[in-house]
Write an enzyme that holds these catalytic residues in place. Structure first.
Site, PDB file in Angstrom:
ATOM      1  N   HIS A 132      56.620  33.651  30.904  1.00 50.20           N
ATOM      2  CA  HIS A 132      56.972  35.076  30.979  1.00 50.20           C
ATOM      3  C   HIS A 132      58.179  35.276  31.890  1.00 50.20           C
ATOM      4  O   HIS A 132      59.134  35.983  31.532  1.00 50.20           O
ATOM      5  CB  HIS A 132      55.769  35.852  31.504  1.00 50.20           C
ATOM      6  CG  HIS A 132      56.028  37.305  31.776  1.00 50.20           C
ATOM      7  ND1 HIS A 132      55.651  38.307  30.902  1.00 50.20           N
ATOM      8  CD2 HIS A 132      56.614  37.925  32.832  1.00 50.20           C
ATOM      9  CE1 HIS A 132      56.007  39.479  31.406  1.00 50.20           C
ATOM     10  NE2 HIS A 132      56.593  39.277  32.584  1.00 50.20           N
ATOM     11  N   GLU A 133      58.155  34.646  33.061  1.00 54.23           N
ATOM     12  CA  GLU A 133      59.277  34.783  33.991  1.00 54.23           C
ATOM     13  C   GLU A 133      60.541  34.129  33.441  1.00 54.23           C
ATOM     14  O   GLU A 133      61.649  34.648  33.601  1.00 54.23           O
ATOM     15  CB  GLU A 133      58.902  34.193  35.351  1.00 54.23           C
ATOM     16  CG  GLU A 133      57.738  34.889  36.040  1.00 54.23           C
ATOM     17  CD  GLU A 133      57.957  36.379  36.217  1.00 54.23           C
ATOM     18  OE1 GLU A 133      59.114  36.785  36.471  1.00 54.23           O
ATOM     19  OE2 GLU A 133      56.985  37.152  36.087  1.00 54.23           O
ATOM     20  N   HIS A 136      62.270  36.438  31.188  1.00 58.11           N
ATOM     21  CA  HIS A 136      63.172  37.384  31.857  1.00 58.11           C
ATOM     22  C   HIS A 136      64.542  36.751  32.086  1.00 58.11           C
ATOM     23  O   HIS A 136      65.581  37.402  31.915  1.00 58.11           O
ATOM     24  CB  HIS A 136      62.582  37.812  33.200  1.00 58.11           C
ATOM     25  CG  HIS A 136      61.475  38.812  33.110  1.00 58.11           C
ATOM     26  ND1 HIS A 136      61.568  39.960  32.356  1.00 58.11           N
ATOM     27  CD2 HIS A 136      60.239  38.846  33.698  1.00 58.11           C
ATOM     28  CE1 HIS A 136      60.450  40.660  32.474  1.00 58.11           C
ATOM     29  NE2 HIS A 136      59.628  40.012  33.262  1.00 58.11           N
ATOM     30  N   GLU A 185      59.016  44.166  30.271  1.00 57.49           N
ATOM     31  CA  GLU A 185      57.860  43.281  30.339  1.00 57.49           C
ATOM     32  C   GLU A 185      57.339  42.922  28.951  1.00 57.49           C
ATOM     33  O   GLU A 185      56.804  41.831  28.733  1.00 57.49           O
ATOM     34  CB  GLU A 185      56.744  43.927  31.157  1.00 57.49           C
ATOM     35  CG  GLU A 185      57.106  44.181  32.617  1.00 57.49           C
ATOM     36  CD  GLU A 185      57.430  42.899  33.367  1.00 57.49           C
ATOM     37  OE1 GLU A 185      56.730  41.892  33.151  1.00 57.49           O
ATOM     38  OE2 GLU A 185      58.387  42.919  34.158  1.00 57.49           O
TER      39      GLU A 185
END
Length: 332
Positions: A132-133, A136, A185
């Protein structure tokens, strides 16, 4: 828990981050870029809040993950980076009981996960958080997300420097930036799903974020949690209900967890997700088919970078010369 081993997970060489971008993210980013004065705030942010200071502070207070320091976590970092075709960022563990993870450093991105998060999640869920990070980072979110964490202070500083005039502009930028921050997100969740390749992992991850504890983590039902998502969607009958929802969202920096769960489960069943999973996705500008590891089809990849392209200093995306990056919105 997913039974997939690292060697069994597919990789997506040359994946264009636009393929991951959630419509909510795209719309919120467009609205943010149309707010007057954004370029001024970006310049002031870089000038007044240098990322090197935050980086040094982080190095001084956390544990850096490497081949010999927390090697299992390092393996997750390597795997997620390889799957999403992103250069490995630095990864740190911070001592705090609150389950959390974030990415910082717009020029030199690094990821921080907390001990509270590691204590709560299983291996696949930890991989999902790291991915997930990385999502980003791949999507060029880091500059704006770092700004979002400091925007209140930045607006106050600008307001004082301009006798209050800059504060009027700054509040509009702050509202648009925080709205985009929440919506980004959803895009990063898509990156996490592509890494773990199991929607059930994403569902249990969201469930633990909503109310997981060590005491009851083996007694929680993902299917029951998904029923909550159905119930929440039904609470949209009247205008008053929608107003209540707006108040719920206004005070948080992430979308409501139940909404994230429903969005990512829904996406896992779409042709859009299946096409990416099967290797039918657009390649990033400049991607060379010879870089492919052979795990997915690369017949549609471009082997050359068109002339006249410039690379965004914030997210690395190549594009035709323009004032703002078409992906992350940073100034070129």
């Amino acid at each position: 828990m997913s039974t997939a081993q690292p060697k069994a997970r597919r990789r997506f060489p040359g994946l264009d981050p636009v393929s991951l971008q959630h419509p909510y993210d795209r719309a919120a980013l467009g609205a943010l870029q149309r707010v007057p004065g954004l370029d001024i705030v970006i310049r002031k942010f870089i000038e007044l809040l240098p990322e090197r200071v935050a980086y040094i502070q982080n190095v001084a207070q956390t544990v850096r993950v490497s081949k010999t320091q927390c090697p299992q976590l390092y393996g997750f970092l390597r795997e997620a980076s390889a799957i999403l075709d992103v250069r490995e960022p630095e990864l740190y563990v911070a001592q705090t009981p609150v389950p959390n993870a974030f990415t910082s450093g717009h020029n030199h991105p690094y990821i921080v996960v907390t001990t509270g998060l590691l204590d709560l999640l299983n291996e696949d869920e930890v991989l999902a958080v790291i991915a997930h990070e990385i999502g980003h980072i791949k999507s060029g979110h880091v500059l704006y997300k770092t700004m979002a964490r400091a925007i209140s202070l930045l607006v106050t500083i600008i307001s004082e420097m301009t006798l209050g005039i800059g504060g009027l502009v700054g509040r509009g930028i702050e509202a648009a930036l925080l709205e985009w921050d929440r919506k980004s997100e959803f895009t990063a969740d898509r990156a996490a799903l592509l890494a773990v390749q199991d929607s059930q992992v994403m569902l249990t991850l969201m469930m633990k974020f909503a109310g997981g504890t060590l005491f009851q983590r083996d007694q929680m039902s993902a299917s029951e949690f998904l029923k909550q998502a159905d119930l929440y969607e039904e609470v949209d009958i009247s205008l008053l209900d929608r107003v209540y929802k707006a108040f719920l969202i206004a005070g948080v920096n992430h979308p409501l967890t139940i909404v994230r769960a429903r969005e990512i489960v829904n996406w896992s069943g779409t042709s859009e997700y299946n096409d990416i999973f099967e290797g039918r996705y657009p390649r990033a500008a400049g991607y060379n088919t010879s870089q492919s590891n052979g795990n997915v089809s690369t017949s549609s990849a471009s082997s050359e970078t068109d002339s006249g392209l410039v690379r965004c200093p914030h997210c690395g995306r190549e594009q035709t010369n323009r004032r703002y990056c078409s992906l992350c919105g940073g100034m070129l």
